[in-house]
Design an enzyme around this catalytic site. Sequence first.
Site, PDB file in Angstrom:
ATOM      1  N   ARG A 127       0.768  -1.154   0.117  1.00 57.26           N
ATOM      2  CA  ARG A 127       0.043   0.108   0.015  1.00 57.26           C
ATOM      3  C   ARG A 127       1.016   1.466  -0.040  1.00 57.26           C
ATOM      4  O   ARG A 127       1.738   1.441   0.828  1.00 57.26           O
ATOM      5  CB  ARG A 127      -0.835  -0.072   1.197  1.00 57.26           C
ATOM      6  CG  ARG A 127      -1.875   1.065   1.313  1.00 57.26           C
ATOM      7  CD  ARG A 127      -3.030   0.944   2.289  1.00 57.26           C
ATOM      8  NE  ARG A 127      -2.594   0.762   3.827  1.00 57.26           N
ATOM      9  CZ  ARG A 127      -3.695   0.407   4.602  1.00 57.26           C
ATOM     10  NH1 ARG A 127      -4.974   0.411   4.199  1.00 57.26           N
ATOM     11  NH2 ARG A 127      -3.202   0.384   5.723  1.00 57.26           N
ATOM     12  N   ARG A 160       2.579   4.197   4.829  1.00 55.38           N
ATOM     13  CA  ARG A 160       2.275   4.265   6.396  1.00 55.38           C
ATOM     14  C   ARG A 160       3.491   3.522   7.305  1.00 55.38           C
ATOM     15  O   ARG A 160       3.836   2.496   6.858  1.00 55.38           O
ATOM     16  CB  ARG A 160       0.733   3.957   6.668  1.00 55.38           C
ATOM     17  CG  ARG A 160      -0.364   4.830   6.630  1.00 55.38           C
ATOM     18  CD  ARG A 160      -1.608   4.024   6.911  1.00 55.38           C
ATOM     19  NE  ARG A 160      -1.653   3.333   7.946  1.00 55.38           N
ATOM     20  CZ  ARG A 160      -2.916   2.938   8.446  1.00 55.38           C
ATOM     21  NH1 ARG A 160      -3.943   3.078   7.720  1.00 55.38           N
ATOM     22  NH2 ARG A 160      -2.903   2.006   9.409  1.00 55.38           N
TER      23      ARG A 160
HETATM   24  P1  AMP Z   1      -6.400   2.354  11.193  1.00 59.36           P
HETATM   25  O1  AMP Z   1      -5.913   3.409  10.222  1.00 59.36           O
HETATM   26  O2  AMP Z   1      -7.863   2.196  11.473  1.00 59.36           O
HETATM   27  O3  AMP Z   1      -5.753   1.078  10.744  1.00 59.36           O
HETATM   28  O4  AMP Z   1      -5.582   2.549  12.582  1.00 59.36           O
HETATM   29  C1  AMP Z   1      -4.281   2.782  12.824  1.00 59.36           C
HETATM   30  C2  AMP Z   1      -3.709   2.533  14.170  1.00 59.36           C
HETATM   31  O5  AMP Z   1      -4.424   3.593  15.240  1.00 59.36           O
HETATM   32  C3  AMP Z   1      -4.114   1.271  14.714  1.00 59.36           C
HETATM   33  O6  AMP Z   1      -3.139   0.318  14.375  1.00 59.36           O
HETATM   34  C4  AMP Z   1      -4.153   1.771  16.211  1.00 59.36           C
HETATM   35  O7  AMP Z   1      -2.987   1.721  16.756  1.00 59.36           O
HETATM   36  C5  AMP Z   1      -4.709   3.077  16.337  1.00 59.36           C
HETATM   37  N1  AMP Z   1      -6.317   3.018  16.290  1.00 59.36           N
HETATM   38  C6  AMP Z   1      -7.333   3.527  15.222  1.00 59.36           C
HETATM   39  N2  AMP Z   1      -8.310   3.419  15.824  1.00 59.36           N
HETATM   40  C7  AMP Z   1      -8.509   2.733  16.943  1.00 59.36           C
HETATM   41  C8  AMP Z   1      -9.343   2.396  17.958  1.00 59.36           C
HETATM   42  N3  AMP Z   1     -10.492   2.652  17.662  1.00 59.36           N
HETATM   43  N4  AMP Z   1      -9.023   2.027  18.951  1.00 59.36           N
HETATM   44  C9  AMP Z   1      -7.551   1.743  19.234  1.00 59.36           C
HETATM   45  N5  AMP Z   1      -6.542   2.196  18.487  1.00 59.36           N
HETATM   46  C10 AMP Z   1      -6.996   2.597  17.293  1.00 59.36           C
END
Ligand code: AMP
Length: 217
Positions: A127, A160
């Site tokens: 990605r 990322r």
């Molecule tokens: P994402 O972009 O949704 O894959 O989120 C990236 C990272 O942000 C995750 O691996 C977590 O470290 C953190 N994160 C995002 N949303 C949450 C959530 N609802 N609860 C806890 N950590 C979160």
Amino acid sequence: MNLLIIGAPGAGKGTMSEMILDKYHLIHVSTGDMLRAAVKNGTPVGLKAQEYMNRGELVPDEVIHDIIVERLSQDDIEAGFLFDGYPRTLNQAIDLDAILKELGKKIDGVINLNIEDAELIKRITGRRLCPGCGEIYNIYFMPPKVEGKCDKCDAELIQRKDDNLESLEVRLSEYHKNTQPVIEYYEKTGVVRHIDAKQAIEKVFADIDAVLEGLCK
Ligand code: AMP
């Protein structure tokens, strides 16, 4: 209409969210995006979240609670929202119910993107994102025309920090341990719809669209 989209990292939550928002004009609430912005801006939330995110671990529920309460206090939310990447733990789901109850709102539908872990490795490690316009590429399946450059705005593509194999393994195990119970929690209220996320993008969206059309009736 208030929705959740749930799926493992790489299941296509970001892409499907964009397509849903385009058609249904909901407000996008992505805790991942909010946390990345907080890290970039060096806010207190960002400072607390950074280390967890780099390791692929979940950020503590209290931090997430605060950013959600703050976001749901804004007026635009009245248009209906799509939660993306939240709730990720059973605690967050129970907490969200309480927050929504206070606001006189509820979740109308939960879209669960199903896909096997083996499929996700190439999706995640390949990605690439455009920091300028947000376009998403994959060097294996959907490469840009010029390597490393966005087709739309010519910006230099980025990866990322947590899109590497080491973090992915942690993120997948966090997902199975913590997020699977969230799906079971919503199953009890009959709002979950399971979507096969291994299909072509257009077909995944068509399946979601059919569910949402049904909800709008
Ligand atoms: P994402 O972009 O949704 O894959 O989120 C990236 C990272 O942000 C995750 O691996 C977590 O470290 C953190 N994160 C995002 N949303 C949450 C959530 N609802 N609860 C806890 N950590 C979160």
